[in-house]
Write a protein that holds these residues in place. Structure first.
Motif, PDB file in Angstrom:
ATOM      1  N   CYS A 278       0.631  -1.206  -0.232  1.00  0.00           N
ATOM      2  CA  CYS A 278      -0.344  -0.161   0.030  1.00  0.00           C
ATOM      3  C   CYS A 278       1.015   1.138  -0.019  1.00  0.00           C
ATOM      4  O   CYS A 278       0.276   2.422  -0.308  1.00  0.00           O
ATOM      5  CB  CYS A 278      -1.158  -0.080   1.123  1.00  0.00           C
ATOM      6  N   ASN A 279       2.196   1.234   0.343  1.00  0.00           N
ATOM      7  CA  ASN A 279       3.079   2.309   0.366  1.00  0.00           C
ATOM      8  C   ASN A 279       4.190   2.218  -0.841  1.00  0.00           C
ATOM      9  O   ASN A 279       5.128   2.956  -0.682  1.00  0.00           O
ATOM     10  CB  ASN A 279       3.710   2.529   1.867  1.00  0.00           C
ATOM     11  N   SER A 280       4.053   1.233  -1.597  1.00  0.00           N
ATOM     12  CA  SER A 280       4.957   0.912  -2.545  1.00  0.00           C
ATOM     13  C   SER A 280       4.722   1.946  -3.801  1.00  0.00           C
ATOM     14  O   SER A 280       5.514   1.726  -4.890  1.00  0.00           O
ATOM     15  CB  SER A 280       4.811  -0.606  -3.114  1.00  0.00           C
ATOM     16  N   TYR A 282       2.050   2.274  -5.798  1.00  0.00           N
ATOM     17  CA  TYR A 282       0.865   1.961  -7.131  1.00  0.00           C
ATOM     18  C   TYR A 282      -0.313   2.677  -6.327  1.00  0.00           C
ATOM     19  O   TYR A 282      -0.386   3.113  -5.281  1.00  0.00           O
ATOM     20  CB  TYR A 282       0.983   0.366  -6.810  1.00  0.00           C
ATOM     21  N   ASP A 283      -1.285   2.804  -7.339  1.00  0.00           N
ATOM     22  CA  ASP A 283      -2.618   3.389  -7.084  1.00  0.00           C
ATOM     23  C   ASP A 283      -3.501   2.567  -6.434  1.00  0.00           C
ATOM     24  O   ASP A 283      -4.539   2.701  -5.752  1.00  0.00           O
ATOM     25  CB  ASP A 283      -2.896   4.117  -8.095  1.00  0.00           C
ATOM     26  N   CYS A 284      -3.292   1.186  -6.849  1.00  0.00           N
ATOM     27  CA  CYS A 284      -4.187   0.006  -6.108  1.00  0.00           C
ATOM     28  C   CYS A 284      -3.581  -1.345  -6.086  1.00  0.00           C
ATOM     29  O   CYS A 284      -2.400  -1.498  -6.729  1.00  0.00           O
ATOM     30  CB  CYS A 284      -5.126  -0.209  -7.394  1.00  0.00           C
ATOM     31  N   VAL A 285      -3.580  -1.963  -4.980  1.00  0.00           N
ATOM     32  CA  VAL A 285      -3.223  -3.434  -4.753  1.00  0.00           C
ATOM     33  C   VAL A 285      -4.454  -4.376  -5.077  1.00  0.00           C
ATOM     34  O   VAL A 285      -5.513  -4.129  -4.250  1.00  0.00           O
ATOM     35  CB  VAL A 285      -2.639  -3.402  -3.392  1.00  0.00           C
ATOM     36  N   SER A 286      -4.032  -5.285  -5.861  1.00  0.00           N
ATOM     37  CA  SER A 286      -5.077  -6.442  -5.964  1.00  0.00           C
ATOM     38  C   SER A 286      -4.922  -7.506  -5.091  1.00  0.00           C
ATOM     39  O   SER A 286      -3.710  -7.813  -4.626  1.00  0.00           O
ATOM     40  CB  SER A 286      -5.080  -6.849  -7.513  1.00  0.00           C
ATOM     41  N   LYS A 298      -8.864  -2.397   6.495  1.00  0.00           N
ATOM     42  CA  LYS A 298      -8.487  -2.002   7.805  1.00  0.00           C
ATOM     43  C   LYS A 298      -6.678  -1.830   7.770  1.00  0.00           C
ATOM     44  O   LYS A 298      -6.498  -0.581   8.169  1.00  0.00           O
ATOM     45  CB  LYS A 298      -8.766  -3.033   8.934  1.00  0.00           C
ATOM     46  N   ILE A 299      -6.292  -2.560   6.995  1.00  0.00           N
ATOM     47  CA  ILE A 299      -4.603  -2.325   6.750  1.00  0.00           C
ATOM     48  C   ILE A 299      -4.593  -1.036   6.103  1.00  0.00           C
ATOM     49  O   ILE A 299      -3.560  -0.232   6.080  1.00  0.00           O
ATOM     50  CB  ILE A 299      -4.243  -3.566   6.496  1.00  0.00           C
ATOM     51  N   ASN A 300      -5.175  -0.977   4.993  1.00  0.00           N
ATOM     52  CA  ASN A 300      -5.099  -0.042   3.957  1.00  0.00           C
ATOM     53  C   ASN A 300      -5.648   1.214   4.499  1.00  0.00           C
ATOM     54  O   ASN A 300      -4.586   2.439   4.168  1.00  0.00           O
ATOM     55  CB  ASN A 300      -5.925  -0.408   2.534  1.00  0.00           C
ATOM     56  N   THR A 305      -6.512   2.340  -3.533  1.00  0.00           N
ATOM     57  CA  THR A 305      -7.638   1.565  -3.887  1.00  0.00           C
ATOM     58  C   THR A 305      -7.201   0.067  -3.626  1.00  0.00           C
ATOM     59  O   THR A 305      -5.936  -0.358  -4.144  1.00  0.00           O
ATOM     60  CB  THR A 305      -8.115   1.777  -5.369  1.00  0.00           C
ATOM     61  N   LEU A 306      -8.195  -0.810  -3.425  1.00  0.00           N
ATOM     62  CA  LEU A 306      -8.015  -2.167  -3.152  1.00  0.00           C
ATOM     63  C   LEU A 306      -8.804  -2.963  -4.510  1.00  0.00           C
ATOM     64  O   LEU A 306      -9.808  -2.470  -4.916  1.00  0.00           O
ATOM     65  CB  LEU A 306      -8.412  -2.812  -1.949  1.00  0.00           C
ATOM     66  N   GLN A 307      -8.316  -4.029  -4.936  1.00  0.00           N
ATOM     67  CA  GLN A 307      -9.031  -4.831  -5.973  1.00  0.00           C
ATOM     68  C   GLN A 307      -9.276  -6.078  -5.512  1.00  0.00           C
ATOM     69  O   GLN A 307      -8.238  -6.794  -4.878  1.00  0.00           O
ATOM     70  CB  GLN A 307      -8.325  -4.536  -7.111  1.00  0.00           C
ATOM     71  N   GLY A 308     -10.396  -6.820  -5.814  1.00  0.00           N
ATOM     72  CA  GLY A 308     -10.424  -8.329  -5.642  1.00  0.00           C
ATOM     73  C   GLY A 308     -11.780  -8.455  -4.949  1.00  0.00           C
ATOM     74  O   GLY A 308     -12.904  -7.755  -5.075  1.00  0.00           O
TER      75      GLY A 308
END
Length: 370
Positions: A278-280, A282-286, A298-300, A305-308
């Motif tokens: 989430c800190n790398s 990218y705009d989104c982690v799948s 909660k972690i984000n 944005t999250l995907q999946g």
């Protein structure tokens, strides 16, 4: 290396549905966008009709065929999918670097001459890749598809994550124990890093040129990331994923692309790394299906944005169970009006029923619009 192409992005048809682009950038949206990893592929009967016995990579390298396969799910599930993803494969980067890759029916990718020694790394690999020349067909397919989509939905470009590509290049295919790549990173760490760095450089140029050719959003597939322990992930995967996220926007500026191009990273099985991803950059982690959506949210903590992340196996279930699990998933991600893209936790399977996928997509729209 060549730095320009003949494509004028201003000539592409105007985009009619920018939902996924807005969502990936963190904007509030009217409903969560939806697409499916491996949505263009073997579960579709029309895929087999067009493939017509051709070799898999032959289809990838034929812009006409690759474009048609890309658009098939958009056509079949009209107004239900919010993005197309170009029909290609993550292993085109090892091919561009001089390695032979064949797709064996029923078995998957196979490298007849994998990297097993330091001499192999010197004799087999091409460290001066001209991406525009060696992957010219990929860019032609993207440009052709942008015009053929006529602005209906945005088009994804993608590549494999560096550690995943190194794994295939050393193992020679899929694996259960990953003996050879684990031997490399533990006995040849410096050499492993040199190759990972070069793979990253090729990936950066490849992704950037995909955008020049017409891609509007990008995803990096670190499919074997979860085979690394936490500390090894921090050493052999994360730095190279970060390098890609950092340098692609810089390269795009050099290539004259001023607009923000959203980038997604998918590192399957890397449960310990979500906070870092989430800190790398990218705009989104799948996310794969191992995640509880509420825990991931909660972690984000609203950063990106999250995907999946529906288990693809749910598609084998009854309509009622598919609908129930879609509703639970979207609810777990907070209802999906911000920071959420609907997807499966991995790709489709060849055996899936196209109508079950329709149930999934329709329910995503229904629940997401409430």
């Amino acid at each position: 290396m060549t730095t320009t192409t003949q494509v004028s992005r201003k000539s592409f048809p105007a985009l009619k549905n920018d939902l996924i682009l807005r969502c990936a950038k963190g904007e509030k949206v009217e409903r969560p966008p939806c697409w499916i990893m491996r949505q263009a592929g073997r579960y579709l009967p029309e895929y087999h009709e067009v493939k017509d016995g051709r070799d898999f990579f032959e289809c990838c390298r034929n812009p006409e065929i690759a474009s048609e396969l890309t658009i098939q799910p958009i056509r079949r599930y009209k107004n239900l999918i919010d993005a197309a993803i170009i029909f290609s494969d993550i292993l085109v980067i090892p091919q561009a670097m001089g390695m032979e890759v064949v797709m064996l029916e029923g078995k998957g990718p196979h490298f007849p001459n994998p990297l097993r020694t330091e001499e192999d790394a010197i004799e087999i690999l091409n460290y001066k890749v001209d991406v525009l020349q060696s992957l010219d067909w990929a860019f032609k397919a993207i440009t052709m598809t942008r015009y053929r989509l006529d602005g209906e939905v945005p088009l994804f470009g993608f590549c494999g994550g560096p550690y995943t590509l190194l794994t295939y290049m050393i193992e020679g295919g899929g694996s259960k124990i990953f003996r050879f790549v684990k031997e490399w990173i533990n006995s040849k760490p410096e050499l492993s890093h040199r190759i990972l760095d070069k793979i990253s450089d090729v990936a950066i140029e490849f992704l950037s040129q995909q955008v020049v050719a017409g891609a509007q959003i990008l995803q990096v597939f670190e499919s074997w990331g979860g085979e690394l322990g936490s500390s090894d992930f921090d050493e052999f995967s994360l730095p190279y994923l970060k390098k890609i996220a950092t340098k692609v926007p810089i390269r795009l500026q050099e290539l004259g692309i001023k607009e923000k191009i959203p980038m997604i990273v998918f590192s399957k099985g890397s449960w310990y790394a979500l906070d870092k991803l989430c800190n790398s950059g990218y705009d989104c982690v799948s996310l794969d299906w191992l995640w509880d959506p509420k825990e991931a949210v909660k972690i984000n903590n609203g950063r990106i944005t999250l995907q999946g992340n529906l288990d693809p196996g749910v598609i084998y279930g009854t309509d009622e169970i598919i609908k129930s699990k879609v509703a639970k998933m979207i609810s777990g991600f907070g209802g999906g009006k911000q920071h959420y893209i609907v997807n499966l936790g991995h790709g489709t399977h060849p055996f899936m029923d196209t109508e079950k996928i329709r149930v999934f997509l329709e329910e995503c729209h229904k629940i997401g619009s409430q």
